[in-house]
Design a protein around this motif. Structure first.
Motif, mmCIF file in Angstrom:
data_model
loop_
_atom_site.group_PDB
_atom_site.id
_atom_site.type_symbol
_atom_site.label_atom_id
_atom_site.label_comp_id
_atom_site.label_asym_id
_atom_site.label_seq_id
_atom_site.Cartn_x
_atom_site.Cartn_y
_atom_site.Cartn_z
ATOM 1 N N UNK A 112 50.520 49.785 35.449
ATOM 2 C CA UNK A 112 49.182 49.223 35.300
ATOM 3 C C UNK A 112 48.152 49.840 36.227
ATOM 4 N N UNK A 113 48.574 50.498 37.286
ATOM 5 C CA UNK A 113 47.605 51.148 38.165
ATOM 6 C C UNK A 113 46.734 52.122 37.381
ATOM 7 N N UNK A 114 47.287 52.717 36.340
ATOM 8 C CA UNK A 114 46.543 53.697 35.552
ATOM 9 C C UNK A 114 45.295 53.078 34.930
ATOM 10 N N UNK A 115 45.368 51.816 34.497
ATOM 11 C CA UNK A 115 44.193 51.177 33.924
ATOM 12 C C UNK A 115 43.057 51.111 34.946
ATOM 13 N N UNK A 116 43.412 50.845 36.186
ATOM 14 C CA UNK A 116 42.395 50.756 37.225
ATOM 15 C C UNK A 116 41.669 52.081 37.399
ATOM 16 N N UNK A 117 42.436 53.177 37.503
ATOM 17 C CA UNK A 117 41.802 54.479 37.710
ATOM 18 C C UNK A 117 41.051 54.928 36.474
ATOM 19 N N UNK A 175 36.706 48.114 29.128
ATOM 20 C CA UNK A 175 37.920 48.030 28.319
ATOM 21 C C UNK A 175 39.170 48.188 29.189
ATOM 22 N N UNK A 176 39.150 49.158 30.100
ATOM 23 C CA UNK A 176 40.322 49.394 30.943
ATOM 24 C C UNK A 176 40.508 48.309 31.989
ATOM 25 N N UNK A 177 39.424 47.819 32.559
ATOM 26 C CA UNK A 177 39.559 46.754 33.550
ATOM 27 C C UNK A 177 40.053 45.457 32.901
ATOM 28 N N UNK A 178 39.620 45.188 31.675
ATOM 29 C CA UNK A 178 40.117 43.996 30.979
ATOM 30 C C UNK A 178 41.607 44.141 30.650
ATOM 31 N N UNK A 179 42.039 45.342 30.279
ATOM 32 C CA UNK A 179 43.470 45.577 30.070
ATOM 33 C C UNK A 179 44.236 45.390 31.369
ATOM 34 N N UNK A 189 43.439 43.380 33.826
ATOM 35 C CA UNK A 189 43.551 41.933 34.046
ATOM 36 C C UNK A 189 44.600 41.327 33.121
ATOM 37 N N UNK A 190 44.623 41.787 31.871
ATOM 38 C CA UNK A 190 45.588 41.269 30.898
ATOM 39 C C UNK A 190 47.020 41.500 31.372
ATOM 40 N N UNK A 191 47.293 42.657 31.967
ATOM 41 C CA UNK A 191 48.639 42.983 32.415
ATOM 42 C C UNK A 191 48.976 42.357 33.772
ATOM 43 N N UNK A 192 47.960 42.051 34.574
ATOM 44 C CA UNK A 192 48.237 41.518 35.916
ATOM 45 C C UNK A 192 47.222 40.433 36.264
ATOM 46 N N UNK A 193 47.240 39.314 35.528
ATOM 47 C CA UNK A 193 46.226 38.272 35.755
ATOM 48 C C UNK A 193 46.351 37.570 37.099
ATOM 49 N N UNK A 194 47.525 37.642 37.718
ATOM 50 C CA UNK A 194 47.751 36.944 38.977
ATOM 51 C C UNK A 194 47.650 37.865 40.189
#
Length: 421
Positions: free
Chosen positions: A222-227, A243-247, A249-254
Protein backbone atom coordinates in the motif's frame (compact mmCIF):
# COMPACT_ATOMS: atom_id res chain seq x y z
CA UNK A 1 -7.27 -23.53 5.04
CA UNK A 2 -4.06 -21.73 5.87
CA UNK A 3 -0.91 -23.81 6.18
CA UNK A 4 2.26 -22.30 7.55
CA UNK A 5 5.55 -24.16 7.70
CA UNK A 6 8.43 -22.64 9.59
CA UNK A 7 11.01 -25.10 10.86
CA UNK A 8 14.30 -23.97 12.40
CA UNK A 9 16.24 -26.85 10.88
CA UNK A 10 14.15 -27.79 7.85
CA UNK A 11 13.84 -26.61 4.29
CA UNK A 12 10.95 -27.21 1.94
CA UNK A 13 12.32 -28.24 -1.46
CA UNK A 14 10.36 -28.82 -4.62
CA UNK A 15 11.01 -32.31 -5.91
CA UNK A 16 11.35 -32.29 -9.69
CA UNK A 17 13.16 -35.47 -10.54
CA UNK A 18 16.26 -34.67 -8.45
CA UNK A 19 17.50 -37.09 -5.84
CA UNK A 20 17.98 -36.07 -2.22
CA UNK A 21 21.76 -35.91 -2.51
CA UNK A 22 21.56 -33.48 -5.44
CA UNK A 23 19.12 -31.29 -3.55
CA UNK A 24 21.22 -31.37 -0.39
CA UNK A 25 24.25 -30.35 -2.40
CA UNK A 26 22.35 -27.30 -3.63
CA UNK A 27 21.89 -26.02 -0.08
CA UNK A 28 24.78 -23.60 -0.14
CA UNK A 29 24.97 -19.96 0.78
CA UNK A 30 25.40 -18.87 -2.81
CA UNK A 31 22.34 -20.82 -3.91
CA UNK A 32 18.85 -19.46 -4.32
CA UNK A 33 16.91 -21.59 -1.86
CA UNK A 34 13.23 -22.39 -1.77
CA UNK A 35 11.14 -20.79 0.90
CA UNK A 36 10.66 -22.56 4.21
CA UNK A 37 7.16 -21.21 4.77
CA UNK A 38 3.78 -20.63 3.16
CA UNK A 39 2.43 -17.33 4.45
CA UNK A 40 -0.84 -17.24 2.48
CA UNK A 41 -3.67 -19.57 1.58
CA UNK A 42 -2.23 -22.70 -0.01
CA UNK A 43 -3.79 -25.80 -1.48
CA UNK A 44 -3.07 -28.74 0.89
CA UNK A 45 -2.57 -30.95 -2.15
CA UNK A 46 0.26 -28.69 -3.22
CA UNK A 47 2.28 -29.95 -0.27
CA UNK A 48 2.35 -33.38 -1.89
CA UNK A 49 4.80 -31.90 -4.38
CA UNK A 50 7.21 -30.98 -1.60
CA UNK A 51 9.61 -33.00 0.50
CA UNK A 52 11.07 -31.77 3.80
CA UNK A 53 14.80 -32.25 4.17
CA UNK A 54 16.87 -31.76 7.30
CA UNK A 55 20.01 -29.65 7.60
CA UNK A 56 22.36 -30.54 10.41
CA UNK A 57 24.28 -27.29 10.05
CA UNK A 58 21.26 -25.18 10.98
CA UNK A 59 19.06 -23.02 8.80
CA UNK A 60 19.98 -20.18 6.56
CA UNK A 61 16.28 -19.24 6.33
CA UNK A 62 16.87 -17.89 2.87
CA UNK A 63 13.82 -17.10 0.77
CA UNK A 64 14.37 -17.11 -2.96
CA UNK A 65 11.47 -18.91 -4.61
CA UNK A 66 8.14 -20.04 -3.25
CA UNK A 67 4.91 -21.38 -4.60
CA UNK A 68 1.52 -19.82 -4.05
CA UNK A 69 -1.67 -21.35 -5.43
CA UNK A 70 0.42 -23.42 -7.80
CA UNK A 71 2.41 -20.45 -9.16
CA UNK A 72 6.10 -19.77 -8.66
CA UNK A 73 7.01 -16.46 -7.04
CA UNK A 74 10.58 -15.24 -7.09
CA UNK A 75 11.65 -12.92 -4.27
CA UNK A 76 15.02 -11.53 -3.29
CA UNK A 77 16.71 -14.01 -0.91
CA UNK A 78 16.92 -13.28 2.81
CA UNK A 79 19.95 -14.95 4.39
CA UNK A 80 20.46 -15.28 8.13
CA UNK A 81 21.57 -17.96 10.59
CA UNK A 82 18.76 -17.09 12.99
CA UNK A 83 15.02 -17.61 12.61
CA UNK A 84 14.48 -14.99 15.33
CA UNK A 85 16.57 -12.51 13.35
CA UNK A 86 14.61 -13.22 10.19
CA UNK A 87 11.28 -12.74 11.98
CA UNK A 88 12.43 -9.45 13.49
CA UNK A 89 13.71 -8.27 10.11
CA UNK A 90 10.39 -8.96 8.41
CA UNK A 91 8.56 -7.15 11.21
CA UNK A 92 10.93 -4.21 10.91
CA UNK A 93 10.65 -3.99 7.15
CA UNK A 94 6.87 -4.16 7.38
CA UNK A 95 6.82 -1.44 10.06
CA UNK A 96 8.92 0.81 7.84
CA UNK A 97 6.57 0.06 4.96
CA UNK A 98 3.76 1.40 7.13
CA UNK A 99 5.88 4.43 8.17
CA UNK A 100 6.26 3.19 11.75
CA UNK A 101 9.91 4.12 11.84
CA UNK A 102 10.55 3.87 15.58
CA UNK A 103 9.12 0.35 15.62
CA UNK A 104 11.10 -0.50 12.49
CA UNK A 105 14.39 0.50 14.13
CA UNK A 106 13.51 -1.50 17.23
CA UNK A 107 12.82 -4.68 15.23
CA UNK A 108 15.90 -4.24 13.04
CA UNK A 109 18.08 -3.74 16.12
CA UNK A 110 16.71 -6.99 17.53
CA UNK A 111 17.39 -8.75 14.23
CA UNK A 112 21.01 -7.57 14.26
CA UNK A 113 21.40 -8.54 17.91
CA UNK A 114 20.23 -12.07 17.05
CA UNK A 115 22.50 -12.25 14.00
CA UNK A 116 25.21 -9.55 13.83
CA UNK A 117 26.11 -10.66 10.29
CA UNK A 118 22.56 -10.29 8.93
CA UNK A 119 23.23 -8.29 5.77
CA UNK A 120 19.69 -7.20 4.86
CA UNK A 121 18.98 -6.08 8.43
CA UNK A 122 22.21 -4.07 8.45
CA UNK A 123 21.33 -2.43 5.12
CA UNK A 124 17.84 -1.43 6.19
CA UNK A 125 19.06 -0.22 9.58
CA UNK A 126 21.64 1.90 7.78
CA UNK A 127 18.87 3.33 5.64
CA UNK A 128 17.17 4.63 8.80
CA UNK A 129 20.36 6.01 10.38
CA UNK A 130 20.30 9.55 11.75
CA UNK A 131 23.97 10.34 11.18
CA UNK A 132 26.43 9.75 8.35
CA UNK A 133 28.85 7.92 10.64
CA UNK A 134 26.05 5.57 11.70
CA UNK A 135 25.09 4.94 8.07
CA UNK A 136 28.71 4.22 7.15
CA UNK A 137 29.01 1.78 10.06
CA UNK A 138 25.96 -0.29 9.10
CA UNK A 139 26.80 -0.40 5.40
CA UNK A 140 30.41 -1.23 6.23
CA UNK A 141 29.31 -4.17 8.37
CA UNK A 142 27.03 -5.36 5.56
CA UNK A 143 29.92 -5.17 3.12
CA UNK A 144 32.15 -7.14 5.51
CA UNK A 145 29.64 -10.02 5.37
CA UNK A 146 28.92 -10.01 1.64
CA UNK A 147 30.58 -13.40 1.13
CA UNK A 148 28.00 -14.98 3.44
CA UNK A 149 24.98 -14.10 1.28
CA UNK A 150 23.57 -14.77 -2.17
CA UNK A 151 24.59 -12.84 -5.29
CA UNK A 152 21.26 -11.02 -5.23
CA UNK A 153 21.89 -9.72 -1.73
CA UNK A 154 25.42 -8.75 -2.72
CA UNK A 155 24.01 -6.61 -5.52
CA UNK A 156 21.61 -4.99 -3.06
CA UNK A 157 24.62 -4.02 -0.93
CA UNK A 158 26.04 -2.27 -3.99
CA UNK A 159 22.73 -0.54 -4.71
CA UNK A 160 22.38 0.76 -1.14
CA UNK A 161 25.98 1.94 -1.21
CA UNK A 162 25.34 3.74 -4.52
CA UNK A 163 22.27 5.69 -3.47
CA UNK A 164 22.96 6.22 0.23
CA UNK A 165 26.68 6.99 0.24
CA UNK A 166 27.75 7.81 -3.31
CA UNK A 167 24.47 9.52 -4.33
CA UNK A 168 24.90 7.77 -7.68
CA UNK A 169 21.21 7.20 -8.26
CA UNK A 170 21.53 6.08 -11.87
CA UNK A 171 23.99 3.38 -10.84
CA UNK A 172 21.67 2.28 -8.04
CA UNK A 173 18.73 2.04 -10.46
CA UNK A 174 20.85 0.06 -12.91
CA UNK A 175 21.60 -2.51 -10.20
CA UNK A 176 18.01 -2.60 -8.96
CA UNK A 177 16.69 -3.03 -12.50
CA UNK A 178 18.78 -6.16 -12.91
CA UNK A 179 17.61 -7.50 -9.57
CA UNK A 180 14.00 -6.78 -10.45
CA UNK A 181 14.35 -8.86 -13.61
CA UNK A 182 15.85 -11.72 -11.62
CA UNK A 183 13.26 -11.46 -8.82
CA UNK A 184 10.20 -10.11 -10.67
CA UNK A 185 7.73 -10.77 -7.84
CA UNK A 186 9.52 -8.76 -5.15
CA UNK A 187 7.63 -5.46 -4.64
CA UNK A 188 10.45 -3.81 -2.69
CA UNK A 189 12.81 -3.67 -5.68
CA UNK A 190 10.57 -1.51 -7.93
CA UNK A 191 9.62 0.51 -4.85
CA UNK A 192 13.28 1.35 -4.21
CA UNK A 193 13.61 2.45 -7.84
CA UNK A 194 10.37 4.43 -7.77
CA UNK A 195 11.49 6.38 -4.74
CA UNK A 196 14.83 7.30 -6.36
CA UNK A 197 13.18 8.26 -9.63
CA UNK A 198 10.74 10.48 -7.74
CA UNK A 199 12.75 12.08 -4.96
CA UNK A 200 16.26 12.18 -6.42
CA UNK A 201 15.87 12.31 -10.21
CA UNK A 202 12.40 13.88 -10.62
CA UNK A 203 11.65 11.39 -13.40
CA UNK A 204 7.98 11.15 -12.54
CA UNK A 205 6.83 8.86 -15.35
CA UNK A 206 9.47 6.28 -14.45
CA UNK A 207 8.56 6.58 -10.78
CA UNK A 208 4.89 5.93 -11.54
CA UNK A 209 5.82 2.91 -13.62
CA UNK A 210 7.85 1.40 -10.77
CA UNK A 211 5.27 2.00 -8.05
CA UNK A 212 2.58 0.47 -10.25
CA UNK A 213 4.90 -2.47 -10.81
CA UNK A 214 5.21 -2.86 -7.03
CA UNK A 215 1.42 -3.09 -6.80
CA UNK A 216 1.38 -5.71 -9.55
CA UNK A 217 3.85 -7.73 -7.48
CA UNK A 218 1.75 -7.34 -4.36
CA UNK A 219 -1.67 -5.59 -4.36
CA UNK A 220 -1.25 -5.08 -0.59
CA UNK A 221 1.95 -3.07 -1.06
CA UNK A 222 0.00 0.00 0.00
CA UNK A 223 2.92 2.40 0.33
CA UNK A 224 2.83 2.65 -3.46
CA UNK A 225 -0.57 4.36 -3.36
CA UNK A 226 0.89 7.07 -1.16
CA UNK A 227 3.78 7.83 -3.51
CA UNK A 228 1.55 7.66 -6.58
CA UNK A 229 -0.67 10.25 -4.90
CA UNK A 230 2.19 12.61 -4.12
CA UNK A 231 3.69 12.26 -7.61
CA UNK A 232 0.33 13.16 -9.16
CA UNK A 233 -0.06 16.10 -6.78
CA UNK A 234 3.43 17.40 -7.65
CA UNK A 235 2.45 17.25 -11.33
CA UNK A 236 -0.78 19.14 -10.67
CA UNK A 237 -3.02 16.15 -11.38
CA UNK A 238 -5.13 16.49 -8.25
CA UNK A 239 -7.84 14.08 -9.44
CA UNK A 240 -5.34 11.22 -9.78
CA UNK A 241 -3.78 12.19 -6.46
CA UNK A 242 -7.19 11.96 -4.79
CA UNK A 243 -7.88 8.59 -6.41
CA UNK A 244 -4.65 7.12 -5.02
CA UNK A 245 -5.03 8.60 -1.55
CA UNK A 246 -8.59 7.26 -1.32
CA UNK A 247 -7.31 3.81 -2.33
CA UNK A 248 -4.65 4.17 0.35
CA UNK A 249 -7.33 4.89 2.96
CA UNK A 250 -9.43 1.98 1.66
CA UNK A 251 -6.53 -0.44 2.18
CA UNK A 252 -5.39 0.99 5.53
CA UNK A 253 -8.29 2.81 7.23
CA UNK A 254 -6.82 2.32 10.70
CA UNK A 255 -3.42 3.83 9.90
CA UNK A 256 -2.68 7.53 10.35
CA UNK A 257 -0.72 8.35 7.19
CA UNK A 258 -3.44 7.69 4.59
CA UNK A 259 -5.73 10.26 6.23
CA UNK A 260 -2.82 12.66 6.61
CA UNK A 261 -1.92 12.35 2.92
CA UNK A 262 -5.46 13.09 1.79
CA UNK A 263 -5.42 16.02 4.22
CA UNK A 264 -2.30 17.38 2.49
CA UNK A 265 -4.19 17.25 -0.81
CA UNK A 266 -7.18 19.07 0.72
CA UNK A 267 -4.77 21.69 2.05
CA UNK A 268 -3.35 22.11 -1.45
CA UNK A 269 -6.92 22.58 -2.74
CA UNK A 270 -7.65 25.23 -0.11
CA UNK A 271 -10.29 23.03 1.52
CA UNK A 272 -9.03 23.87 4.98
CA UNK A 273 -11.87 22.55 7.12
CA UNK A 274 -11.80 19.15 5.38
CA UNK A 275 -8.02 19.08 5.72
CA UNK A 276 -8.26 19.85 9.43
CA UNK A 277 -10.77 17.03 9.98
CA UNK A 278 -8.48 14.56 8.20
CA UNK A 279 -5.45 15.65 10.22
CA UNK A 280 -7.45 15.35 13.43
CA UNK A 281 -8.55 11.85 12.41
CA UNK A 282 -4.97 10.88 11.63
CA UNK A 283 -3.69 12.19 14.97
CA UNK A 284 -6.53 10.44 16.84
CA UNK A 285 -5.53 7.10 15.28
CA UNK A 286 -1.94 7.48 16.49
CA UNK A 287 -0.91 10.46 18.68
CA UNK A 288 2.72 9.55 18.01
CA UNK A 289 2.21 10.56 14.39
CA UNK A 290 3.17 14.18 14.96
CA UNK A 291 3.21 15.02 11.25
CA UNK A 292 -0.59 15.19 11.27
CA UNK A 293 -0.51 17.47 14.33
CA UNK A 294 1.89 19.82 12.55
CA UNK A 295 -0.22 19.73 9.39
CA UNK A 296 -3.34 20.52 11.43
CA UNK A 297 -1.61 23.65 12.69
CA UNK A 298 -0.61 24.54 9.14
CA UNK A 299 -4.22 24.18 8.00
CA UNK A 300 -5.39 26.61 10.70
CA UNK A 301 -2.66 29.13 9.89
CA UNK A 302 -3.16 29.00 6.13
CA UNK A 303 -6.90 29.41 6.59
CA UNK A 304 -6.31 32.45 8.82
CA UNK A 305 -3.93 33.87 6.20
CA UNK A 306 -6.62 33.39 3.55
CA UNK A 307 -9.02 35.37 5.74
CA UNK A 308 -6.35 38.07 6.05
CA UNK A 309 -6.04 38.25 2.25
CA UNK A 310 -9.81 38.35 1.77
CA UNK A 311 -10.26 41.13 4.34
CA UNK A 312 -7.34 43.03 2.86
CA UNK A 313 -9.04 42.90 -0.53
CA UNK A 314 -12.26 44.19 1.03
CA UNK A 315 -10.31 46.98 2.78
CA UNK A 316 -11.82 45.79 6.08
CA UNK A 317 -9.38 46.94 8.76
CA UNK A 318 -11.72 45.94 11.60
CA UNK A 319 -11.93 42.34 10.37
CA UNK A 320 -8.13 42.17 10.00
CA UNK A 321 -7.65 43.49 13.54
CA UNK A 322 -9.94 40.70 14.80
CA UNK A 323 -7.40 38.14 13.51
CA UNK A 324 -4.94 39.31 16.20
CA UNK A 325 -5.03 38.59 19.93
CA UNK A 326 -6.31 41.34 22.21
CA UNK A 327 -2.71 42.02 23.25
CA UNK A 328 -1.32 41.55 19.75
CA UNK A 329 1.42 43.76 18.35
CA UNK A 330 2.64 44.82 14.94
CA UNK A 331 6.38 45.43 14.71
CA UNK A 332 6.87 47.29 11.42
CA UNK A 333 10.28 48.57 10.36
CA UNK A 334 11.12 52.19 11.05
CA UNK A 335 8.65 52.81 13.86
CA UNK A 336 7.63 51.61 17.30
CA UNK A 337 5.28 48.73 18.12
CA UNK A 338 1.61 48.98 17.27
CA UNK A 339 -0.19 47.38 20.22
CA UNK A 340 -3.80 46.45 20.85
CA UNK A 341 -6.85 45.84 18.69
CA UNK A 342 -7.79 49.49 18.07
CA UNK A 343 -4.26 50.56 17.16
CA UNK A 344 -3.90 47.58 14.81
CA UNK A 345 -7.18 48.48 13.10
CA UNK A 346 -6.00 52.08 12.63
CA UNK A 347 -2.66 50.91 11.24
CA UNK A 348 -4.25 48.75 8.54
CA UNK A 349 -6.76 51.46 7.68
CA UNK A 350 -3.79 53.73 7.04
CA UNK A 351 -2.33 51.07 4.75
CA UNK A 352 -5.57 50.99 2.75
CA UNK A 353 -5.68 54.80 2.60
CA UNK A 354 -2.19 54.74 1.06
CA UNK A 355 -3.60 52.94 -1.97
CA UNK A 356 -2.70 49.29 -1.33
CA UNK A 357 -5.50 47.00 -2.48
CA UNK A 358 -4.33 43.39 -2.31
CA UNK A 359 -2.00 41.12 -0.30
CA UNK A 360 -0.59 37.68 -1.09
CA UNK A 361 0.85 35.62 1.76
CA UNK A 362 2.92 32.47 1.34
CA UNK A 363 3.84 30.27 4.30
CA UNK A 364 7.42 28.99 4.05
CA UNK A 365 8.00 27.35 7.45
CA UNK A 366 6.08 26.71 10.65
CA UNK A 367 7.73 25.87 13.96
CA UNK A 368 5.52 24.47 16.70
CA UNK A 369 6.15 25.58 20.27
CA UNK A 370 6.98 22.93 22.85
CA UNK A 371 3.78 23.68 24.74
CA UNK A 372 1.61 23.26 21.64
CA UNK A 373 0.02 26.64 22.34
CA UNK A 374 2.37 28.78 20.28
CA UNK A 375 3.78 28.58 16.77
CA UNK A 376 6.15 30.64 14.64
CA UNK A 377 5.48 31.14 10.96
CA UNK A 378 8.06 32.36 8.46
CA UNK A 379 6.66 33.53 5.15
CA UNK A 380 6.79 35.77 2.10
CA UNK A 381 4.40 38.57 1.18
CA UNK A 382 3.50 40.62 -1.89
CA UNK A 383 1.47 43.85 -1.73
CA UNK A 384 -0.34 45.38 -4.70
CA UNK A 385 -1.82 48.75 -5.59
CA UNK A 386 -4.27 47.76 -8.27
CA UNK A 387 -2.28 45.64 -10.72
CA UNK A 388 1.06 47.13 -9.70
CA UNK A 389 3.28 45.20 -7.29
CA UNK A 390 3.99 47.81 -4.65
CA UNK A 391 6.17 45.77 -2.28
CA UNK A 392 7.61 42.32 -1.71
CA UNK A 393 9.29 40.97 1.40
CA UNK A 394 9.34 38.46 4.23
CA UNK A 395 7.55 38.18 7.55
CA UNK A 396 7.64 36.32 10.86
CA UNK A 397 4.46 35.81 12.89
CA UNK A 398 4.18 34.45 16.41
CA UNK A 399 0.82 32.68 16.63
CA UNK A 400 -1.03 32.04 19.87
CA UNK A 401 -3.71 29.41 20.44
CA UNK A 402 -6.77 30.99 22.07
CA UNK A 403 -10.31 29.81 22.88
CA UNK A 404 -11.30 31.42 19.57
CA UNK A 405 -8.63 29.50 17.64
CA UNK A 406 -5.16 30.47 16.39
CA UNK A 407 -4.51 34.21 16.25
CA UNK A 408 -1.61 36.44 15.31
CA UNK A 409 0.16 37.64 18.47
CA UNK A 410 3.33 39.28 17.13
CA UNK A 411 3.70 40.34 13.49
CA UNK A 412 6.97 41.63 12.02
CA UNK A 413 7.92 42.14 8.38
CA UNK A 414 10.64 43.73 6.28
CA UNK A 415 10.74 44.71 2.63
CA UNK A 416 13.18 43.25 0.14
CA UNK A 417 13.36 46.64 -1.54
CA UNK A 418 15.64 49.51 -0.69
CA UNK A 419 14.33 52.91 0.46
CA UNK A 420 14.53 54.38 -3.04
CA UNK A 421 12.88 51.52 -4.91
Amino acid sequence: MKITLFFPILFVILISGSNSQTIENSLKRESVLFVSEFGKESDPELLANYKILGSEGGPLSTTGVYWESGHERRLLPITTDSDEAREQFLLGRDAAHHYQFAEAREHLDKAIAADPSFVLALLHRGGSADFLSELQDYLGRAEANRDRVTPGEQQLIDAFHAFLLERDYNRAIEILSGLSLEYPDDPYLPSYMGFRYYRNLQRYDEAVKQFRRALECDPDFIQAYNWLGYIAMDQGDLATAEENFLLYIQHAPDEPRPHNSLGVLRLRQGRYEEAARLFEQSFAIDPRFTESRDNLLRAHIEQANEHFEENFGRQDALAIAALYTASGQLLPAGRGPVAGTKAIEQFWQGVFDSGLTRANLETVEIFTGADGETATEVGRYRLFAGDREADVGKYVVLWLHTPQGWKLHRDIWTSDRGPNE
